[in-house]
Design a protein around this motif. Structure first.
Motif, PDB file in Angstrom:
ATOM      1  N   PHE A 297      33.346  46.922  58.107  1.00 44.95           N
ATOM      2  CA  PHE A 297      34.738  47.298  57.857  1.00 44.95           C
ATOM      3  C   PHE A 297      35.610  46.079  58.152  1.00 44.95           C
ATOM      4  CE2 PHE A 297      32.468  51.110  58.192  1.00 44.95           C
ATOM      5  CZ  PHE A 297      33.214  52.154  57.693  1.00 44.95           C
ATOM      6  N   SER A 298      36.354  45.635  57.141  1.00 43.81           N
ATOM      7  CA  SER A 298      37.165  44.428  57.309  1.00 43.81           C
ATOM      8  C   SER A 298      38.618  44.724  57.643  1.00 43.81           C
ATOM      9  CB  SER A 298      37.104  43.578  56.039  1.00 43.81           C
ATOM     10  OG  SER A 298      37.558  44.323  54.918  1.00 43.81           O
TER      11      SER A 298
ATOM     12  N   SER B 117      44.795  49.799  56.656  1.00 45.66           N
ATOM     13  CA  SER B 117      46.251  49.690  56.596  1.00 45.66           C
ATOM     14  C   SER B 117      46.830  51.029  56.182  1.00 45.66           C
ATOM     15  CB  SER B 117      46.675  48.597  55.601  1.00 45.66           C
ATOM     16  OG  SER B 117      46.152  48.863  54.309  1.00 45.66           O
TER      17      SER B 117
ATOM     18  N   GLN C 171      44.371  52.875  53.489  1.00 39.54           N
ATOM     19  CA  GLN C 171      43.524  51.976  52.696  1.00 39.54           C
ATOM     20  C   GLN C 171      42.507  51.329  53.619  1.00 39.54           C
ATOM     21  OE1 GLN C 171      44.646  47.893  50.986  1.00 39.54           O
ATOM     22  NE2 GLN C 171      44.857  49.208  49.178  1.00 39.54           N
ATOM     23  N   VAL C 172      41.228  51.554  53.335  1.00 38.48           N
ATOM     24  CA  VAL C 172      40.132  51.018  54.139  1.00 38.48           C
ATOM     25  C   VAL C 172      39.374  50.021  53.287  1.00 38.48           C
ATOM     26  CG1 VAL C 172      38.056  51.547  55.452  1.00 38.48           C
ATOM     27  CG2 VAL C 172      39.957  53.163  55.444  1.00 38.48           C
ATOM     28  N   ARG C 173      39.150  48.817  53.820  1.00 36.98           N
ATOM     29  CA  ARG C 173      38.423  47.766  53.113  1.00 36.98           C
ATOM     30  C   ARG C 173      37.013  47.662  53.688  1.00 36.98           C
ATOM     31  NH1 ARG C 173      43.512  46.336  53.891  1.00 36.98           N
ATOM     32  NH2 ARG C 173      43.095  45.274  55.863  1.00 36.98           N
TER      33      ARG C 173
ATOM     34  N   ASN D 157      32.923  46.165  53.239  1.00 33.28           N
ATOM     35  CA  ASN D 157      32.107  45.076  52.712  1.00 33.28           C
ATOM     36  C   ASN D 157      30.661  45.540  52.635  1.00 33.28           C
ATOM     37  OD1 ASN D 157      34.269  43.276  52.546  1.00 33.28           O
ATOM     38  ND2 ASN D 157      34.013  42.636  54.668  1.00 33.28           N
TER      39      ASN D 157
ATOM     40  N   PRO E 276      32.535  44.221  47.603  1.00 34.25           N
ATOM     41  CA  PRO E 276      33.665  44.731  48.395  1.00 34.25           C
ATOM     42  C   PRO E 276      34.186  46.046  47.815  1.00 34.25           C
ATOM     43  CG  PRO E 276      33.927  42.382  47.941  1.00 34.25           C
ATOM     44  CD  PRO E 276      32.782  42.859  47.090  1.00 34.25           C
TER      45      PRO E 276
ATOM     46  N   VAL F 186      37.335  48.986  48.257  1.00 35.99           N
ATOM     47  CA  VAL F 186      38.629  49.361  48.821  1.00 35.99           C
ATOM     48  C   VAL F 186      38.797  50.857  48.603  1.00 35.99           C
ATOM     49  CG1 VAL F 186      41.124  49.058  48.754  1.00 35.99           C
ATOM     50  CG2 VAL F 186      39.615  47.089  48.411  1.00 35.99           C
TER      51      VAL F 186
ATOM     52  N   THR G  11      41.036  54.127  49.032  1.00 36.15           N
ATOM     53  CA  THR G  11      42.443  54.485  49.198  1.00 36.15           C
ATOM     54  C   THR G  11      42.597  56.000  49.103  1.00 36.15           C
ATOM     55  OG1 THR G  11      43.103  52.390  48.183  1.00 36.15           O
ATOM     56  CG2 THR G  11      44.781  54.101  48.353  1.00 36.15           C
TER      57      THR G  11
END
Length: 363
Positions: free
Chosen positions: A164-165, A168, A181-183, A185, A189, A191, A193
Motif C-alpha cells: 500500500f503506497s 487520501s 482513494q487507496v493506491r 502496488n 499499480p 488505484v 476509489t
C-alpha cells in the motif's frame, strides 16, 4: 517511643505531609509518617489541614475541565508524543534508487529549458498520440466484440501480496461518507476509489487495520478515519474492536476507540471499552474510552426522551432493566478507575464522568 520513631523528627515529616495527603509516598515513608503523626499533635494538625485542602481541590471545578472538558486535547498530545518517540526508535528508512533522478535534477537547474521541453512534449502528445490512440480504439471496436467481466473482490491472499503506497480523502457531494482513494502496488499499480459503503473498499481498509504489523501507524490511522463512518457494520466493528484491544501503537488504539463512538451502544463494543478501561496501559486510551462510554449513555438517553430546556449536562435515566444493568456496569468500572487508576488525570476524568451520569446505587 521506639528507636525507629526517634530517628524521624517534625523537620523530616512536615515536607512529606502534602505528598501523604495526595497518596504519593512510598510504603516505608507512609509507615514513618503514620508512626510520627500518632505521637505529634503539631504534625497531626498540619496533616488535617493538608487533607482538608486536598478535599477542597478535588471538589472544586477544575480549569482543565472548562478548557478541555472531554480530555481529547491532552490525550491527543500524549498520543502524538508517544508516536513521535516510536518513530525516533524505528530504524531509518533507506532511500531507493530513482532511475530518473538525474532528469529531475537537470530540469530543476534549467527551468527555462525544462519549460520549453514540456511544452513541446505536450504539443506532440496532443496532436499526434491522442488521435492515433482514438483511431486505434475505434478500429478495434469495429472489428471485434469486447468481453466484459465483472470485477471480483480482492481476496486476503491477493492483498497479502500487495503493498500500500498511500491513502487520501476527498469530501463527498452529499452528506454521506467521504470518498477514499487507496493506491496499491502489485504486478501493476492499482488505484481503488470509492467510499466505505463499497464492500471492496471496506475489505481493503479492514485488512490494513487487522494486519497492523505490516503497515505503519500513519496508514492504520488513515484507514481508521475512513472506517469510522461505517462502524455499525459488523465486519468493520469487529476490526475496530480488535485494533482497540491489540494494536501496539497507543495512538492507533485511541483512534480505534474514537471510531467506535457511533456503535458504542452494541454490547461487544461496550465490553471492548470496559476492557480498555481495565487493561490498557496508556492513560490517553483510557480517557477516550471513558468519553465514548459516557457519550453513548447520554446519547441513548437523549434518543428515548428529549432533555429539558436549559439542561446543559443531561444525566442518564435508563428506562428498562437491560439499560440499568448496562449503566451499572459502566458505573462500577468508572468507580474502580476513580479509586485505583495510577494516573491522576484519569481518576479526575472518571470522577467527572460519574457526575455526568448522576448518582446511582450499584446493586
Amino acid at each position: 517511643m521506639s528507636v525507629f520513631e526517634k530517628n524521624v523528627s517534625c523537620k523530616d515529616v512536615a515536607p512529606l505531609l502534602v505528598f501523604y495527603a495526595c497518596d504519593e509516598v512510598s510504603e516505608k515513608e507512609r509507615k514513618q509518617i503514620e508512626a510520627h503523626v500518632a505521637n505529634c499533635e503539631l504534625c497531626t494538625a498540619q496533616l488535617a489541614e493538608e487533607n482538608q485542602l486536598q478535599r477542597a481541590m478535588v471538589a472544586a471545578a477544575q480549569p482543565a475541565d472548562e478548557l478541555d472538558a472531554s480530555g481529547i486535547l491532552l490525550s491527543q498530545c500524549r498520543s502524538e508524543l508517544a508516536e513521535a518517540l516510536d518513530d525516533l526508535s524505528a530504524p531509518p528508512i533507506q532511500e531507493h534508487w530513482r532511475p530518473f533522478g538525474w532528469l529531475r535534477q537537470w530540469m530543476a537547474l534549467r527551468p527555462v529549458w525544462s519549460g520549453a521541453v514540456l511544452v513541446f512534449f505536450g504539443i506532440v502528445v496532443g496532436t499526434q498520440v491522442v488521435p492515433w490512440v482514438k483511431n486505434g480504439n475505434s478500429s478495434d471496436a469495429n472489428g471485434q466484440a469486447m468481453n466484459v467481466v465483472a470485477k471480483q473482490p480482492f481476496t486476503p491472499d491477493q492483498l497479502s501480496g500487495m503493498t500500500f503506497s498511500g491513502i487520501s480523502f476527498s469530501p463527498s457531494t452529499g452528506s454521506g461518507s467521504p470518498n477514499v482513494q487507496v493506491r496499491l502496488n502489485a504486478e501493476q499499480p492499482i488505484v481503488l476509489t470509492g467510499n466505505v459503503e463499497d464492500s471492496d473498499m471496506r475489505g481493503v481498509l479492514t485488512y490494513v487495520v487487522e494486519n497492523g504489523e505490516r503497515f505503519d501507524a500513519g496508514m492504520r490511522l488513515d484507514c481508521l478515519e475512513a472506517l469510522k463512518a461505517a462502524s455499525r457494520d459488523q465486519q468493520v466493528r469487529q476490526a475496530l474492536i480488535n485494533a482497540a484491544r491489540t494494536d501496539q501503537n497507543p495512538a492507533v488504539r485511541m483512534k480505534a476507540v474514537e471510531s467506535l463512538r457511533d456503535a458504542a451502544s452494541h454490547d461487544d463494543v461496550r465490553q471492548a471499552l470496559l476492557d480498555a478501561l481495565e487493561h490498557d496501559a496508556n492513560p490517553g486510551v483510557r480517557v477516550e474510552a471513558v468519553n465514548v462510554l459516557v457519550g453513548s449513555l447520554q446519547r441513548g438517553d437523549t434518543e428515548k426522551s428529549a432533555p429539558e430546556p436549559g439542561d446543559a449536562t443531561p444525566q442518564v435515566a435508563p428506562s428498562s432493566s437491560e439499560d440499568y444493568e448496562s449503566v451499572d456496569r459502566v458505573v462500577r468500572a468508572l468507580q474502580q478507575l476513580q479509586r485505583r487508576d495510577p494516573s491522576r488525570y484519569v481518576r479526575l476524568r472518571s470522577a467527572a464522568a460519574l457526575r455526568q451520569i448522576g448518582p446511582r446505587e450499584v446493586q
